[in-house]
Structures are given as C-alpha cells and as structure tokens.
Design a protein around this motif. Structure first.
Motif, PDB file in Angstrom:
ATOM      1  N   GLY A   1      42.593  32.825  98.595  1.00 33.50           N
ATOM      2  CA  GLY A   1      41.172  32.586  98.682  1.00 33.50           C
ATOM      3  C   GLY A   1      40.647  31.921  97.433  1.00 33.50           C
ATOM      4  O   GLY A   1      40.940  32.361  96.312  1.00 33.50           O
ATOM      5  N   LEU A   2      39.926  30.858  97.576  1.00 34.52           N
ATOM      6  CA  LEU A   2      39.253  30.058  96.558  1.00 34.52           C
ATOM      7  C   LEU A   2      40.158  29.059  95.849  1.00 34.52           C
ATOM      8  O   LEU A   2      39.678  28.079  95.330  1.00 34.52           O
ATOM      9  CB  LEU A   2      38.530  30.938  95.523  1.00 34.52           C
ATOM     10  CG  LEU A   2      37.468  31.887  96.069  1.00 34.52           C
ATOM     11  CD1 LEU A   2      36.878  32.712  94.933  1.00 34.52           C
ATOM     12  CD2 LEU A   2      36.390  31.157  96.811  1.00 34.52           C
ATOM     13  N   LEU A  26      42.766  24.795 102.704  1.00 36.72           N
ATOM     14  CA  LEU A  26      41.874  25.214 103.787  1.00 36.72           C
ATOM     15  C   LEU A  26      40.440  24.771 103.513  1.00 36.72           C
ATOM     16  O   LEU A  26      40.106  24.347 102.401  1.00 36.72           O
ATOM     17  CB  LEU A  26      41.938  26.736 103.951  1.00 36.72           C
ATOM     18  CG  LEU A  26      43.295  27.289 104.391  1.00 36.72           C
ATOM     19  CD1 LEU A  26      43.279  28.813 104.387  1.00 36.72           C
ATOM     20  CD2 LEU A  26      43.687  26.757 105.765  1.00 36.72           C
ATOM     21  N   GLU A  27      39.609  24.881 104.501  1.00 39.06           N
ATOM     22  CA  GLU A  27      38.206  24.460 104.407  1.00 39.06           C
ATOM     23  C   GLU A  27      37.538  24.974 103.130  1.00 39.06           C
ATOM     24  O   GLU A  27      37.601  26.160 102.814  1.00 39.06           O
ATOM     25  CB  GLU A  27      37.426  24.979 105.610  1.00 39.06           C
ATOM     26  CG  GLU A  27      35.958  24.628 105.556  1.00 39.06           C
ATOM     27  CD  GLU A  27      35.160  25.197 106.700  1.00 39.06           C
ATOM     28  OE1 GLU A  27      33.926  25.115 106.630  1.00 39.06           O
ATOM     29  OE2 GLU A  27      35.741  25.726 107.665  1.00 39.06           O
ATOM     30  N   ALA A  33      36.709  19.543 102.232  1.00 44.36           N
ATOM     31  CA  ALA A  33      35.268  19.818 102.155  1.00 44.36           C
ATOM     32  C   ALA A  33      34.871  20.994 103.043  1.00 44.36           C
ATOM     33  O   ALA A  33      35.603  21.391 103.961  1.00 44.36           O
ATOM     34  CB  ALA A  33      34.479  18.575 102.579  1.00 44.36           C
ATOM     35  N   LEU A  34      33.702  21.525 102.765  1.00 42.32           N
ATOM     36  CA  LEU A  34      33.092  22.547 103.618  1.00 42.32           C
ATOM     37  C   LEU A  34      32.455  21.886 104.831  1.00 42.32           C
ATOM     38  O   LEU A  34      31.944  20.766 104.743  1.00 42.32           O
ATOM     39  CB  LEU A  34      31.990  23.288 102.857  1.00 42.32           C
ATOM     40  CG  LEU A  34      32.424  24.342 101.854  1.00 42.32           C
ATOM     41  CD1 LEU A  34      31.239  24.748 100.980  1.00 42.32           C
ATOM     42  CD2 LEU A  34      32.994  25.556 102.563  1.00 42.32           C
ATOM     43  N   VAL A 138      28.040  27.436  97.455  1.00 40.01           N
ATOM     44  CA  VAL A 138      28.087  27.573  98.916  1.00 40.01           C
ATOM     45  C   VAL A 138      29.455  28.116  99.338  1.00 40.01           C
ATOM     46  O   VAL A 138      29.548  28.990 100.209  1.00 40.01           O
ATOM     47  CB  VAL A 138      27.784  26.232  99.618  1.00 40.01           C
ATOM     48  CG1 VAL A 138      27.881  26.370 101.136  1.00 40.01           C
ATOM     49  CG2 VAL A 138      26.421  25.696  99.201  1.00 40.01           C
ATOM     50  N   LEU A 139      30.516  27.609  98.693  1.00 38.63           N
ATOM     51  CA  LEU A 139      31.860  28.120  98.984  1.00 38.63           C
ATOM     52  C   LEU A 139      31.927  29.620  98.717  1.00 38.63           C
ATOM     53  O   LEU A 139      32.448  30.376  99.537  1.00 38.63           O
ATOM     54  CB  LEU A 139      32.911  27.395  98.149  1.00 38.63           C
ATOM     55  CG  LEU A 139      34.330  27.988  98.193  1.00 38.63           C
ATOM     56  CD1 LEU A 139      34.901  27.941  99.601  1.00 38.63           C
ATOM     57  CD2 LEU A 139      35.235  27.260  97.204  1.00 38.63           C
TER      58      LEU A 139
END
Length: 171
Positions: A1-2, A26-27, A33-34, A138-139
C-alpha cells in the motif's frame, strides 16, 4: 500500500533472472494515476488482469505483497483462468484477519497525514514518479477509505483451484 513497484526490486531482481516479471503499479501508486471514483479491491484485480490481457499474456503466476496481495487474490477470484499460481505475501483474507494494532494504523490513513509524510523517503519517491504528485492527499484519503471497508473473501478463496503459496510473518 502506497509504494510503487520499485519497492519490490529485492524480489523482482532475482526473479527476473530466470523469469519474465511484470511489475504493476496499482491505481494511485507509482506511475498509475487515480481515477475519479473510490478505490476497490475488485477493480484492482480487474486492473491486473487487464494489464496481462493488454500484453497478450493468457496465464501467469501472480504474486502480491500487502495491498498488492489483495489485488492478486481478487484477480485469482475474478479471473481464475488467467492465474497459473497464486503467491500472496502479508495480507488477510478478511479485514478482521489483521492484528488489531495494524487495523488502527490502517484506519488512521488520511490526507491529514500528507504534510507529515512529505518529509519521508516514501513521498520523495512518489513525487518523482507519480503522474499527478499533487494528488497525494487524495491518495491517502482513498487508501484510508479502502482500508476501512469490511471484507471477507474466505468463501471465494476456498473455491480457487490453482496452487497457492501463502507467506506470512509477524516480524
């Protein structure tokens, strides 16, 4: 994650000497990008399958660590015909499978941490490769929301037919 896929180079490097390795960000991670919608584990599984389809790979050994492990599990559930072997490292088949202190940390992830995290090597790497580094807060919010969602994939996992290697440790 991250993190982005470069954080896995200690594993990718040796594996790539004898096998083709495709590392996927991953997204919202690394160079990906998100989207304008909340993240889902299911969409991450579909995204991994879409990358393989784009590369004309019909079957692969799929491995993932932590958040990537969630994506690997979801890909195996949603696209079992594309997964030859499943390798899952440090994730849980249900949200309650995490240690309570880990859940507390996961629940704390939000944009409120953005300024503090901008002082870390993690953010330095993120800002170097992310298509929109300004979306970092935002992420954090999207990952925090995702990690707060309840899930239990045990019923789906028990139906998987491919060989699986599960790697877990507490230190």
């Amino acid at each position: 994650g991250l993190g982005d896929s470069s954080s896995m180079m200690q594993t990718i490097g040796p594996l790539s000497r004898q096998r083709q390795v495709i590392a996927i960000d991953l997204e919202g991670h690394g160079r990906t990008a998100l989207r304008d919608t909340p993240m889902t584990h299911e969409r991450n599984g579909d995204d991994v399958a879409a990358v393989l389809e784009h590369l004309s790979i019909t079957k692969a050994d799929v491995a993932g660590y932590s958040h990537g492990g969630d994506a690997a599990i979801r890909m195996a559930i949603q696209h079992p015909d594309m997964v030859r072997n499943l390798i899952v490292i440090s994730t849980a088949a249900e949200r309650d499978g995490w240690y309570p202190e880990v859940l507390k940390g996961m629940e704390a992830v939000s944009s409120a941490q953005a300024e503090q995290m901008k002082q870390t090597p993690f953010y330095k790497r993120y800002s170097e490769v992310a298509p929109h580094p300004d979306q970092f807060p935002v992420l954090l919010d999207r990952m925090g929301e995702l990690m707060k969602k309840d899930y239990d994939w045990r019923g789906e996992i028990k139906n998987l037919q491919m060989p699986a290697l599960l790697l877990f440790a507490d230190h």
